[in-house]
Design a protein around this motif. Sequence first.
Motif, PDB file in Angstrom:
ATOM      1  N   LYS A 146       0.828  -1.212   0.000  1.00 59.76           N
ATOM      2  CA  LYS A 146       0.000   0.000   0.000  1.00 59.76           C
ATOM      3  C   LYS A 146       0.863   1.264   0.000  1.00 59.76           C
ATOM      4  O   LYS A 146       0.630   2.204  -0.758  1.00 59.76           O
ATOM      5  N   ASN A 147       1.891   1.267   0.854  1.00 53.74           N
ATOM      6  CA  ASN A 147       2.765   2.440   0.954  1.00 53.74           C
ATOM      7  C   ASN A 147       3.601   2.629  -0.312  1.00 53.74           C
ATOM      8  O   ASN A 147       3.778   3.749  -0.794  1.00 53.74           O
ATOM      9  N   ARG A 189       2.827   1.700  -3.355  1.00 53.43           N
ATOM     10  CA  ARG A 189       1.941   2.230  -4.411  1.00 53.43           C
ATOM     11  C   ARG A 189       1.681   3.714  -4.208  1.00 53.43           C
ATOM     12  O   ARG A 189       1.672   4.492  -5.166  1.00 53.43           O
ATOM     13  N   ARG A 190       1.494   4.114  -2.951  1.00 55.87           N
ATOM     14  CA  ARG A 190       1.211   5.526  -2.655  1.00 55.87           C
ATOM     15  C   ARG A 190       2.374   6.418  -3.115  1.00 55.87           C
ATOM     16  O   ARG A 190       2.158   7.459  -3.752  1.00 55.87           O
ATOM     17  N   GLN A 200       2.496   6.588  -6.924  1.00 54.52           N
ATOM     18  CA  GLN A 200       1.387   7.348  -7.513  1.00 54.52           C
ATOM     19  C   GLN A 200       1.494   8.834  -7.235  1.00 54.52           C
ATOM     20  O   GLN A 200       1.311   9.663  -8.131  1.00 54.52           O
ATOM     21  N   LYS A 201       1.796   9.169  -5.970  1.00 53.35           N
ATOM     22  CA  LYS A 201       1.697  10.576  -5.550  1.00 53.35           C
ATOM     23  C   LYS A 201       2.976  11.378  -5.772  1.00 53.35           C
ATOM     24  O   LYS A 201       2.940  12.569  -6.033  1.00 53.35           O
TER      25      LYS A 201
END
Length: 326
Positions: free
Chosen positions: A169-170, A172-173, A176-177
Amino acid sequence: GSNVVPKSARRKEVSAFQFYLGMSVASIFSLVYIFSPIYILTSVAALLMQYPSRKISMIYGAPLIISLFTPAMGMPSLGEPLKAVLNYFDYEEIHEVSNDDLRKDLKEKKKFIMACQPHGVISFVGICSWASAPQEFRSLKTAVASVLLSIPILKNVMGIFSLTDASGKNVRRILQKGQGLDGCIILYIGGIAELFKSSRKEERLYLKKRKGFIKVALREGVDIIPVYLFGNTSVLTVMKTGPLAQLSRKFQVSLTYFWGQYNLPIPRPDKLLYVRGKPLGLPHIPEPTDEDINKWHAKYCDEVSRLFNENKDKLPAYKNKTLHID
């Protein structure tokens, strides 16, 4: 074990002072792994029992209490004093893609996963590459097991290398960001599982089942740069059996005993080589099939093998080593 390499065999001559200063700085990172758990346990005991007195137990436990409330912080400016370690290890880098190429790609909004292997007990090749990198590249985040970010003292010492949680999750964050370097990440693909596989005779990578990073990269349209860290598995020898080894496997962090120079937890002054390959050229596939993932995973494994086989002759400890991908 290996002895100090005679000066003539090293790439550059260093004075005895530079050599031992480098040894001292490098040893901070290995000793903190050994002593943090001992210090944490004794501090907790001293504070609970107020032994030998309340005041002394408070003083002894203060670093623990401060560390509990201090998050790990990346400190790129520490790269300069840490350059001392480059005089201890005989350190060298090979770039198939230059720093300027990377800067250009980042300007064009490209993002990368720097996929590194093997990890070893402590990634001293990673530490050397961080120290010798241009300041701007030192803010690149390295993903680690979440437990490392919660162990007092250890998290603050290792945290200087801009660590982040390795959860899917981290990761991917960030991809993406983040923009530019903030949207890139260093991943150790095999993680701690590899720690118990490699020896000074053979190099074993835990890669066959590790495909999650390929899936994430395809989904997010991020390219992968394979990086081989020669010497990570030879500078320290790890105890492969016993309760601590099992704990390390469970929590994905080196909590087991290890040794190197003089049979102490001091890394050996081996030749270390950082080899950065070319980006694989992954396409952006928002919904990758198993076939897509397997195809790019195979290509990744081939590249890692190529980097190993093309460069292993440059290191005495690796000349006769074979690479196994498990």
